[in-house]
Motif scaffolding. Structure first.
Motif, short mmCIF file in Angstrom:
data_model
loop_
_atom_site.label_atom_id
_atom_site.label_comp_id
_atom_site.label_asym_id
_atom_site.label_seq_id
_atom_site.Cartn_x
_atom_site.Cartn_y
_atom_site.Cartn_z
N MET A 140 -21.43 14.49 -29.46
CA MET A 140 -22.69 14.81 -30.08
C MET A 140 -22.52 16.03 -30.99
N ALA A 141 -23.11 15.96 -32.16
CA ALA A 141 -23.05 17.05 -33.12
C ALA A 141 -24.00 18.17 -32.71
N MET A 142 -23.72 19.37 -33.20
CA MET A 142 -24.60 20.50 -32.92
C MET A 142 -24.88 21.27 -34.20
N CYS A 143 -26.02 21.91 -34.24
CA CYS A 143 -26.43 22.67 -35.41
C CYS A 143 -25.70 24.01 -35.43
N PRO A 144 -25.00 24.33 -36.53
CA PRO A 144 -24.29 25.60 -36.59
C PRO A 144 -25.23 26.82 -36.66
N LEU A 145 -26.46 26.63 -37.13
CA LEU A 145 -27.41 27.76 -37.16
C LEU A 145 -27.99 28.01 -35.78
N CYS A 146 -28.38 26.94 -35.09
CA CYS A 146 -28.94 27.09 -33.74
C CYS A 146 -27.93 27.71 -32.78
N ASN A 147 -26.66 27.47 -33.02
CA ASN A 147 -25.61 27.98 -32.14
C ASN A 147 -24.91 29.22 -32.68
N SER A 148 -25.52 29.86 -33.68
CA SER A 148 -25.04 31.13 -34.26
C SER A 148 -23.61 31.06 -34.78
N LEU A 149 -23.21 29.89 -35.28
CA LEU A 149 -21.88 29.75 -35.85
C LEU A 149 -21.88 30.02 -37.36
N LYS A 150 -23.04 29.86 -37.98
CA LYS A 150 -23.20 30.11 -39.41
C LYS A 150 -24.53 30.78 -39.66
N VAL A 151 -24.65 31.36 -40.86
CA VAL A 151 -25.89 32.02 -41.29
C VAL A 151 -26.21 31.51 -42.69
N LEU A 152 -27.49 31.24 -42.94
CA LEU A 152 -27.91 30.86 -44.29
C LEU A 152 -28.28 32.12 -45.06
N ASN A 153 -27.79 32.23 -46.28
CA ASN A 153 -28.16 33.32 -47.16
C ASN A 153 -28.81 32.72 -48.39
N ILE A 154 -30.12 32.55 -48.32
CA ILE A 154 -30.88 31.95 -49.41
C ILE A 154 -31.97 32.93 -49.81
N GLY A 168 -35.92 29.50 -37.21
CA GLY A 168 -35.56 28.53 -36.19
C GLY A 168 -35.94 27.11 -36.52
N LYS A 169 -35.74 26.23 -35.55
CA LYS A 169 -36.02 24.81 -35.75
C LYS A 169 -37.51 24.57 -35.91
N VAL A 170 -37.85 23.65 -36.80
CA VAL A 170 -39.24 23.29 -37.03
C VAL A 170 -39.87 22.76 -35.74
N SER A 171 -39.12 22.03 -34.95
CA SER A 171 -39.66 21.45 -33.72
C SER A 171 -40.11 22.52 -32.73
N ASP A 215 -29.22 10.97 -39.31
CA ASP A 215 -28.40 11.71 -40.28
C ASP A 215 -27.76 12.96 -39.69
N GLN A 216 -28.06 13.26 -38.43
CA GLN A 216 -27.55 14.44 -37.74
C GLN A 216 -27.81 15.71 -38.54
N ILE A 217 -29.10 15.93 -38.81
CA ILE A 217 -29.52 17.14 -39.51
C ILE A 217 -30.55 17.88 -38.66
N LYS A 264 -35.39 23.79 -44.64
CA LYS A 264 -34.05 23.40 -45.09
C LYS A 264 -33.40 22.57 -44.01
N PHE A 265 -32.75 21.49 -44.42
CA PHE A 265 -32.07 20.61 -43.48
C PHE A 265 -30.61 21.01 -43.40
N VAL A 266 -30.18 21.36 -42.19
CA VAL A 266 -28.82 21.84 -41.96
C VAL A 266 -28.01 20.69 -41.35
N GLN A 267 -26.87 20.41 -41.94
CA GLN A 267 -25.99 19.37 -41.43
C GLN A 267 -25.36 19.81 -40.12
N GLU A 268 -25.51 19.00 -39.10
CA GLU A 268 -24.88 19.31 -37.81
C GLU A 268 -23.40 19.01 -37.88
N GLU A 269 -22.64 19.70 -37.08
CA GLU A 269 -21.18 19.53 -37.08
C GLU A 269 -20.69 19.08 -35.72
#
Length: 81
Positions: free
Chosen positions: A1-15, A28-31, A58-60, A76-81
Motif C-alpha cells: 500500500m502506498a503512503m502519503c509523503p506529506l502525512c508521513n513527514s517525508l517531504k514538504v511542499l513549498n508553494i 493536513g488532509k482534507v478528510s 489514483d493513490q493521491i 493540492k493532490f499529493v502523489q502517494e509513494e
C-alpha cells in the motif's frame, strides 16, 4: 500500500500564495476537516468519503494548503509513494 509523503513527514511542499506570495501552510488532509473522527478508520474507508472520486484509485492524498496572511486556500493532490 502506498503512503502519503506529506502525512508521513517525508517531504514538504513549498508553494507560494498566488495572491500575496507568502508561503502556504500545509493544514493536513482534507478528510481530517470533513470527519474529525475519520483518522480512526482505515485509509481506504476514509478515501471513499473524502469527496474526491479518484483518490483511492489514483493513490493521491488531498491536502489543504492555507495562506496565514490573506487566508487564501487551495487543495493540492499529493502523489502517494
Amino acid at each position: 500500500m502506498a503512503m502519503c509523503p506529506l502525512c508521513n513527514s517525508l517531504k514538504v511542499l513549498n508553494i507560494n500564495c498566488p495572491k500575496c506570495n507568502n508561503l502556504l501552510e500545509d493544514s493536513g488532509k482534507v478528510s481530517d476537516f470533513l470527519d474529525p473522527y475519520g483518522h480512526y478508520n482505515d485509509e481506504e474507508t476514509v478515501k471513499m468519503g473524502d469527496g474526491y472520486p479518484n483518490t483511492a484509485k489514483d493513490q493521491i492524498c488531498p491536502h489543504l494548503l492555507v495562506c496565514n496572511n490573506c487566508r487564501y486556500d487551495v487543495v493540492k493532490f499529493v502523489q502517494e509513494e
